[in-house]
Design an enzyme around this catalytic site. Structure first.
Site, PDB file in Angstrom:
ATOM      1  N   SER A  92       0.851  -1.193   0.000  1.00 21.89           N
ATOM      2  CA  SER A  92       0.000   0.000   0.000  1.00 21.89           C
ATOM      3  C   SER A  92       0.881   1.235   0.000  1.00 21.89           C
ATOM      4  O   SER A  92       2.043   1.177   0.410  1.00 21.89           O
ATOM      5  CB  SER A  92      -0.871   0.017   1.251  1.00 21.89           C
ATOM      6  OG  SER A  92      -0.056   0.271   2.387  1.00 21.89           O
ATOM      7  N   ASP A  93       0.336   2.353  -0.443  1.00 26.59           N
ATOM      8  CA  ASP A  93       0.988   3.613  -0.128  1.00 26.59           C
ATOM      9  C   ASP A  93       0.750   3.840   1.365  1.00 26.59           C
ATOM     10  O   ASP A  93      -0.097   3.200   1.986  1.00 26.59           O
ATOM     11  CB  ASP A  93       0.432   4.761  -0.990  1.00 26.59           C
ATOM     12  CG  ASP A  93       1.398   5.951  -1.028  1.00 26.59           C
ATOM     13  OD1 ASP A  93       2.290   6.024  -0.149  1.00 26.59           O
ATOM     14  OD2 ASP A  93       1.271   6.803  -1.922  1.00 26.59           O
ATOM     15  N   TRP A  94       1.512   4.785   1.923  1.00 29.22           N
ATOM     16  CA  TRP A  94       1.485   4.959   3.384  1.00 29.22           C
ATOM     17  C   TRP A  94       0.140   5.538   3.830  1.00 29.22           C
ATOM     18  O   TRP A  94      -0.175   6.695   3.562  1.00 29.22           O
ATOM     19  CB  TRP A  94       2.656   5.853   3.801  1.00 29.22           C
ATOM     20  CG  TRP A  94       3.917   5.072   4.081  1.00 29.22           C
ATOM     21  CD1 TRP A  94       4.654   5.125   5.242  1.00 29.22           C
ATOM     22  CD2 TRP A  94       4.587   4.119   3.256  1.00 29.22           C
ATOM     23  NE1 TRP A  94       5.726   4.256   5.179  1.00 29.22           N
ATOM     24  CE2 TRP A  94       5.707   3.626   3.977  1.00 29.22           C
ATOM     25  CE3 TRP A  94       4.350   3.586   1.990  1.00 29.22           C
ATOM     26  CZ2 TRP A  94       6.578   2.670   3.458  1.00 29.22           C
ATOM     27  CZ3 TRP A  94       5.219   2.636   1.479  1.00 29.22           C
ATOM     28  CH2 TRP A  94       6.310   2.189   2.201  1.00 29.22           C
TER      29      TRP A  94
END
Ligand code: BGC
Length: 734
Positions: free
Chosen positions: A281-283
């Site tokens: 995932s992106d953060w």
């Protein structure tokens, strides 16, 4: 020792000082020797076994808790170790312009280390402007070496989101507006980086084309635009770059967040493209346990929760135990994580150790800047400058001294050093030429700044104006888009006053594209220098004084005004009520300007040289191997007096297509080095994909039996050679 000190020590990454590195290598060797002899029958430790044998063996040894621990963060940029099996903590880091300083462990604050200075490469858009995939490889390789030296396992780059609007705050990180160019350039970078036993992570998959409402915005895009524009660079990263990690985007596609978007991750990335690595995932981009469990996410990072409460931690375990999520799904996620670890040799004694801040890395940074700087205007050959004929140079503009490498947010680098333009010019001309610097403008600066600059301009033989954008929030910076496409801080007026005071003015712009109509006609020379990295000042000086002949080409159209570009002409940027509809469909960048016959300020692919090139003798030949449909062959000759490099570009046009197609699309290019008078034959292979479009009814790529016009030349709007090619039959591609 306080508990926070303990935590900090636990988070000391390996391998940063030479002494410690040597000790570490020796310990590792001893450890592995003992481990091997004790556990000679542990297939996962045997580098000679096939990758999947090792993966399956290791997978079979992990407990449920250990498996889960590999699927989510245990600090801002790490995942937990499994010491029992010799698996150490995994270190991730940004990307894409070098290895970011250490953060955290549990905050976004710098870790406060003194050993995390690194080589800051030019920004992604500058790399794209080189049109040189070999340089992409070299840059990736250098960053990979630095990543290994800093003990990193996965690097969060490159970023390949398509430039849909000039306003996107992260355009500087990405590779421009064209899917083919982005795909070729990112593949080189990835191959280089991964050759150093570190995994690249191409991002942000997909459609993260604006920062405005990036965490929530829902993108509606038609299937053809999705397939033909927004996905090909990712596909190239997977199939040609062999990338090991893909990062989901923050935004939604068709009302499902991209970090757990079934269509993007399961159907397209994994099933259609055969991606074997892991999706992270992106953060903070994960929003739902069920979707995280089932829709293709393999590693959750940066969620705003205690680590054991991440969606892929306790909630996932609860679902597995309750039978709501299949155990096979868990194993598949773990398998992908292990595959990346083993493929990058994390358990092998001979894993590459890397190097940092070497002269070789600095040379790569300089070469990328030299080849990425684009000469946009050069009336009466005012460039290159001749230092022997100059007594005084006025260097004007804040960007002459401003450092950029640390800026822009997650892509910023704690640079080992950074040569800004003024220093580069001083380095180049030495004591023989008097250089007068005047800042000229500044955020909230007074009128006196401009007065002093104009006075300096008046008395100089030549003015080098160095302005443009910077990484301030609201300009070229993550987290927000620009409000308009104008030069900030009154620079339009300042440039006009400077030209009035001294017509011998060379304008150098850093950053991404801006409107230039206010002064462009009066300026004799203009260069686009992007964010040119640690060696940028030296590179710029070498271009200005002709030690290097510019060869960069624009990786994106520069519109005259914002309203000319499609997302703004059609008025659907930045979206309404949480949804942005890509109404322009396939007509992004030059495809739009061509279709609507709009004159851009500078077209896609454009860039001048200090020499001239002539194109001749285009021949198209049918090929008979499965994928190769044709080859294009032509001559390029250096007809000027300077050594130079030309990016020969090839565009494909389909005559009377069954479905609408853009007027022309880039499908091949080659950078050719030529001595004065020298001529070379360029051969560009054209695979079936070069002629194909995505048929959204048949849901497949098709090459039609039809006539195609091939155009060859030095930019998308300068194609002196054309020839027609007839495809033999209709082909349906996978
Ligand atoms: C960015 C990513 C980056 C991550 C970690 C996010 O905000 O979108 O590109 O890799 O942070 O810093």
């Amino acid at each position: 020792m306080t508990s926070s000190q303990q935590t900090a020590n636990e988070f000391r990454r390996p391998g940063v000082s030479a002494g410690r590195k040597l000790i570490r290598i020796s310990i590792l060797f001893i450890f592995f020797a003992i481990f091997r002899s004790v556990a000679a029958d542990l297939p996962y430790l045997d580098p000679k076994r096939p990758l999947d044998t090792r993966v399956e063996d290791l997978l079979g040894r992990l407990t449920l808790e250990e498996k889960i621990s590999l699927l989510h963060a245990d600090s801002k940029f790490t995942t937990a170790a499994v010491p029992r099996l010799g698996i150490s903590r995994r270190w991730l880091d940004d990307g894409p312009h070098g290895v970011r300083e250490d953060i955290g462990p549990d905050t976004w604050n710098p870790a406060g280390r003194t050993d995390d200075f690194a080589t800051a490469m030019p920004a992604g858009i500058c790399l794209a402007a080189t049109w040189n995939p070999e340089l992409g490889f070299k840059e990736g390789e250098a960053i990979g070496q630095e990543a290994r030296w800093r003990g990193k396992d996965i690097m969060l780059g490159p970023g390949v989101n398509i430039l849909r609007t000039p306003l996107c705050g992260r355009n500087f990180e990405y590779l421009g507006e064209d899917p083919f160019l982005s795909g070729v350039m990112c593949s080189g970078y990835i191959r280089g980086e991964q050759s150093m036993d570190v995994a690249s992570c191409v991002k942000h998959f997909a459609l993260n084309n604006q920062e405005y409402e990036r965490g929530t915005i829902n993108v509606e895009v038609d299937e053809r635009a999705l397939r033909e524009l927004y996905l090909p660079a990712f596909k190239a990263a997977v199939q040609s770059g062999g990338v090991w990690c893909v990062m989901g985007a923050y935004n939604q596609l068709r009302h499902q967040h991209c970090c757990h978007n079934d269509y993007l991750l399961n159907k397209i990335l994994k099933e259609e493209w055969g991606f074997q690595g892991l999706v992270m995932s992106d953060w903070g981009g994960t929003h739902d346990a069920r979707q995280a469990a089932g829709n293709g996410l393999d590693l959750e990072m940066g969620s705003d929760k205690p680590y054991d409460q991440y969606y892929l931690a306790q909630p996932y375990v609860a679902g597995l135990k309750a039978g709501a999520f299949p155990m096979a799904g868990l194993d598949e996620k773990v398998r992908r994580n292990l595959r990346v670890m083993l493929a990058t040799h994390v358990l092998d004694a001979d894993r590459k150790q890397g190097s940092i801040n070497t002269a070789a890395h600095q040379t790569v940074a300089r070469q990328v800047a030299e080849e990425g700087i684009v000469l946009l205007k050069n009336e009466n050959h005012i460039l290159p400058l001749n230092a022997n004929k100059l007594k005084t140079i006025a260097v004007i503009g804040q960007n002459a001294t401003r450092l950029h490498a640390h800026g822009g947010d997650s892509s910023g680098i704690k640079a080992f050093y950074e040569i800004p333009p003024l220093q580069g010019l001083v380095n180049r001309v030495g004591a023989n030429v008097n250089i007068v610097f005047s800042e000229g403008y500044r955020k909230n600066g007074g009128a006196d700044l401009a007065e002093r600059a104009v006075a300096a301009a008046r008395t100089a033989d030549v003015v080098i104006y160095i302005g443009g954008l910077n990484h301030d929030k609201g300009l070229d910076c993550e987290g927000a888009d620009r409000k308009d496409m104008k030069l900030p801080c009154g620079q339009d007026a300042l440039i006009q006053r400077i030209i009035a005071a001294n017509p011998m003015t060379v304008v150098v712009l850093e950053g991404t594209m801006v409107e230039m109509d206010a002064w462009l006609a009066k300026v004799p020379a203009l260069l686009q220098a992007w964010y040119p990295g640690i060696e940028g000042g030296n590179a710029l000086a070498r271009v200005l004084f002709g030690d290097v002949n510019p060869s960069g080409k624009l990786p994106a159209t520069f519109p005259k005004k914002l309203a000319d570009s499609p997302a703004h002409a059609l008025g659907d940027y930045p979206g309404r009520n949480g949804t942005v509809t890509y109404a322009e469909g396939l007509l992004v960048g030059y495809r739009w300007f061509d279709a609507k016959s709009i004159e851009p300020q500078f077209p896609f692919g454009y860039g001048l040289s200090y020499t001239t090139f002539k194109y001749s003798n285009l021949k198209l030949r049918a090929a008979n191997s499965t994928n190769l449909v044709a080859t294009a062959q032509f001559e390029v000759e250096n007809t000027g007096t300077a050594f130079g490099a030309e990016v020969a570009q090839l565009y494909v046009h389909e005559k009377n297509p069954r479905l609408m197609r853009p007027e022309r699309e880039l499908k091949g290019f080659q950078k050719v080095l030529l001595k004065p008078g020298e001529s070379k034959t360029v051969t560009i292979p054209l695979e079936a994909a070069a002629f194909a479009f995505y048929d959204d009814r048949q849901k497949t790529w098709v090459v039609e039996k039809n006539t195609f016009t091939i155009g060859v030349g030095s930019s998308s709007r300068d194609l002196p050679l054309t020839a027609d090619f007839q495809t033999a039959k209709t082909i349906v591609l996978k």
